[in-house]
Design a protein around this motif. Structure first.
Motif, PDB file in Angstrom:
ATOM      1  N   ASP A   1     -28.809 -57.669  -5.946  1.00 15.29           N
ATOM      2  CA  ASP A   1     -28.694 -56.349  -6.565  1.00 15.29           C
ATOM      3  C   ASP A   1     -27.552 -55.537  -5.942  1.00 15.29           C
ATOM      4  O   ASP A   1     -26.918 -54.736  -6.614  1.00 15.29           O
ATOM      5  N   GLY A   2     -27.279 -55.763  -4.657  1.00 14.30           N
ATOM      6  CA  GLY A   2     -26.257 -55.009  -3.946  1.00 14.30           C
ATOM      7  C   GLY A   2     -24.913 -55.705  -3.862  1.00 14.30           C
ATOM      8  O   GLY A   2     -24.047 -55.300  -3.085  1.00 14.30           O
ATOM      9  N   ASP A   3     -24.718 -56.778  -4.663  1.00 14.29           N
ATOM     10  CA  ASP A   3     -23.430 -57.479  -4.675  1.00 14.29           C
ATOM     11  C   ASP A   3     -22.812 -57.343  -6.062  1.00 14.29           C
ATOM     12  O   ASP A   3     -23.284 -57.938  -7.021  1.00 14.29           O
ATOM     13  N   PRO A   4     -21.735 -56.545  -6.185  1.00 14.71           N
ATOM     14  CA  PRO A   4     -21.128 -56.328  -7.502  1.00 14.71           C
ATOM     15  C   PRO A   4     -20.600 -57.608  -8.159  1.00 14.71           C
ATOM     16  O   PRO A   4     -20.416 -57.636  -9.365  1.00 14.71           O
ATOM     17  N   ASP A   5     -20.378 -58.680  -7.390  1.00 16.76           N
ATOM     18  CA  ASP A   5     -19.878 -59.930  -7.959  1.00 16.76           C
ATOM     19  C   ASP A   5     -20.988 -60.852  -8.452  1.00 16.76           C
ATOM     20  O   ASP A   5     -20.712 -61.912  -9.010  1.00 16.76           O
TER      21      ASP A   5
ATOM     22  N   ASN B   1     -23.619 -66.996  -5.678  1.00 16.15           N
ATOM     23  CA  ASN B   1     -24.031 -66.954  -4.274  1.00 16.15           C
ATOM     24  C   ASN B   1     -23.833 -65.544  -3.742  1.00 16.15           C
ATOM     25  O   ASN B   1     -22.704 -65.155  -3.430  1.00 16.15           O
ATOM     26  N   PRO B   2     -24.915 -64.758  -3.655  1.00 17.33           N
ATOM     27  CA  PRO B   2     -24.757 -63.376  -3.193  1.00 17.33           C
ATOM     28  C   PRO B   2     -24.219 -63.319  -1.770  1.00 17.33           C
ATOM     29  O   PRO B   2     -24.489 -64.191  -0.949  1.00 17.33           O
ATOM     30  N   ARG B   3     -23.452 -62.270  -1.502  1.00 17.24           N
ATOM     31  CA  ARG B   3     -22.855 -62.078  -0.187  1.00 17.24           C
ATOM     32  C   ARG B   3     -23.625 -60.999   0.569  1.00 17.24           C
ATOM     33  O   ARG B   3     -24.323 -60.184  -0.018  1.00 17.24           O
ATOM     34  N   MET B   4     -23.451 -61.007   1.878  1.00 18.17           N
ATOM     35  CA  MET B   4     -24.031 -59.986   2.738  1.00 18.17           C
ATOM     36  C   MET B   4     -23.102 -59.793   3.927  1.00 18.17           C
ATOM     37  O   MET B   4     -22.236 -60.624   4.184  1.00 18.17           O
ATOM     38  N   VAL B   5     -23.279 -58.683   4.636  1.00 23.64           N
ATOM     39  CA  VAL B   5     -22.463 -58.390   5.810  1.00 23.64           C
ATOM     40  C   VAL B   5     -23.389 -58.287   7.010  1.00 23.64           C
ATOM     41  O   VAL B   5     -24.387 -57.560   6.972  1.00 23.64           O
ATOM     42  N   VAL B   6     -23.058 -59.024   8.071  1.00 23.79           N
ATOM     43  CA  VAL B   6     -23.842 -59.018   9.300  1.00 23.79           C
ATOM     44  C   VAL B   6     -23.065 -58.257  10.364  1.00 23.79           C
ATOM     45  O   VAL B   6     -21.906 -58.571  10.634  1.00 23.79           O
TER      46      VAL B   6
ATOM     47  N   THR C   1     -26.213 -55.170   2.405  1.00 25.32           N
ATOM     48  CA  THR C   1     -25.661 -55.606   1.129  1.00 25.32           C
ATOM     49  C   THR C   1     -24.176 -55.235   1.112  1.00 25.32           C
ATOM     50  O   THR C   1     -23.709 -54.401   1.901  1.00 25.32           O
ATOM     51  N   ILE C   2     -23.444 -55.835   0.190  1.00 22.74           N
ATOM     52  CA  ILE C   2     -22.016 -55.520   0.026  1.00 22.74           C
ATOM     53  C   ILE C   2     -21.855 -54.031  -0.324  1.00 22.74           C
ATOM     54  O   ILE C   2     -20.989 -53.344   0.221  1.00 22.74           O
ATOM     55  N   GLU C   3     -22.697 -53.512  -1.229  1.00 19.20           N
ATOM     56  CA  GLU C   3     -22.586 -52.102  -1.617  1.00 19.20           C
ATOM     57  C   GLU C   3     -22.911 -51.159  -0.462  1.00 19.20           C
ATOM     58  O   GLU C   3     -22.235 -50.150  -0.277  1.00 19.20           O
ATOM     59  N   ALA C   4     -23.936 -51.462   0.327  1.00 20.62           N
ATOM     60  CA  ALA C   4     -24.282 -50.603   1.465  1.00 20.62           C
ATOM     61  C   ALA C   4     -23.141 -50.594   2.480  1.00 20.62           C
ATOM     62  O   ALA C   4     -22.799 -49.551   3.044  1.00 20.62           O
ATOM     63  N   MET C   5     -22.522 -51.755   2.698  1.00 22.09           N
ATOM     64  CA  MET C   5     -21.404 -51.819   3.639  1.00 22.09           C
ATOM     65  C   MET C   5     -20.213 -51.037   3.109  1.00 22.09           C
ATOM     66  O   MET C   5     -19.500 -50.389   3.884  1.00 22.09           O
TER      67      MET C   5
ATOM     68  N   GLU D   1     -22.011 -65.712   2.850  1.00 21.88           N
ATOM     69  CA  GLU D   1     -22.537 -65.962   1.519  1.00 21.88           C
ATOM     70  C   GLU D   1     -23.830 -66.757   1.652  1.00 21.88           C
ATOM     71  O   GLU D   1     -23.960 -67.604   2.536  1.00 21.88           O
ATOM     72  N   ILE D   2     -24.761 -66.478   0.765  1.00 17.52           N
ATOM     73  CA  ILE D   2     -26.010 -67.241   0.731  1.00 17.52           C
ATOM     74  C   ILE D   2     -25.773 -68.469  -0.138  1.00 17.52           C
ATOM     75  O   ILE D   2     -25.334 -68.332  -1.284  1.00 17.52           O
ATOM     76  N   ASP D   3     -26.020 -69.659   0.391  1.00 14.48           N
ATOM     77  CA  ASP D   3     -25.757 -70.878  -0.378  1.00 14.48           C
ATOM     78  C   ASP D   3     -26.811 -71.080  -1.464  1.00 14.48           C
ATOM     79  O   ASP D   3     -27.774 -70.313  -1.575  1.00 14.48           O
ATOM     80  N   ARG D   4     -26.609 -72.101  -2.270  1.00 13.38           N
ATOM     81  CA  ARG D   4     -27.516 -72.314  -3.415  1.00 13.38           C
ATOM     82  C   ARG D   4     -28.934 -72.648  -2.983  1.00 13.38           C
ATOM     83  O   ARG D   4     -29.865 -72.574  -3.775  1.00 13.38           O
TER      84      ARG D   4
END
Length: 167
Positions: free
Chosen positions: A31-35, A41-46, A60-64, A96-99
């Protein structure tokens, strides 16, 4: 505002640093990844800065992007902007979260929090924390015990929220 992270999950971490992201957390990350879903494969930032004691933070990408915008709103050349950039942007890793629903945490990030065997992921609303399971159990118990010792015997955590006094 999109979905929020909720819950607490334990996940195995293999020798290569692979660990599953709980399905409920993956929905928030999607939900937080515009792509997403163009990129399935949704992305996230650690975040892994030295100010984080014993855990990593995952956004999430949007929160970052909101955090980055807040940093960019600070005056150019200011010490606050320099430190925020260095401690947040400089100490972040996009993954990125893999399949199969997993991420790989690099060895240095795992070493920072002593992560091996089992991780605990704890929802914090707009981000979640990643802990060594044993460290989290000890830290959480100590923090809650200390906090509750300062409260009335019939303390209700909902009273911490604005407007909850009458609830």
């Amino acid at each position: 505002m999109g979905l929020s992270f909720r819950g607490e999950f334990s996940q195995k971490v293999d020798g290569k640093g692979r660990m599953s992201i709980p399905a409920a957390f993956r929905r928030v990350l999607e939900d937080g990844d515009p792509d997403f879903p163009q990129n399935p494969n949704p992305r996230m930032v650690v975040l892994y800065g030295p100010h984080l004691k014993g855990c990593l933070h995952a956004y999430t990408i949007e929160a970052m992007a909101e955090i980055e915008a807040d940093i960019k709103s600070l005056p150019r050349g200011s010490k606050k902007r320099q430190m925020a950039s260095r401690m947040i942007l400089g100490k972040s890793l996009e993954t990125e979260i893999d399949r199969d629903g997993r991420i790989v945490l690099p060895k240095e990030r795992r070493a920072q929090i002593g992560l091996e065997g089992e991780a605990t992921m704890v929802a914090m609303g707009d981000y979640f924390e990643i802990w060594n399971a044993d460290t989290y159990t000890a830290e959480e118990a100590a923090e809650i015990d200390e906090f509750l010792s300062e409260q009335d015997e019939d303390f209700d955590p909902l009273t911490l929220l604005d407007g909850a006094e009458g609830a």
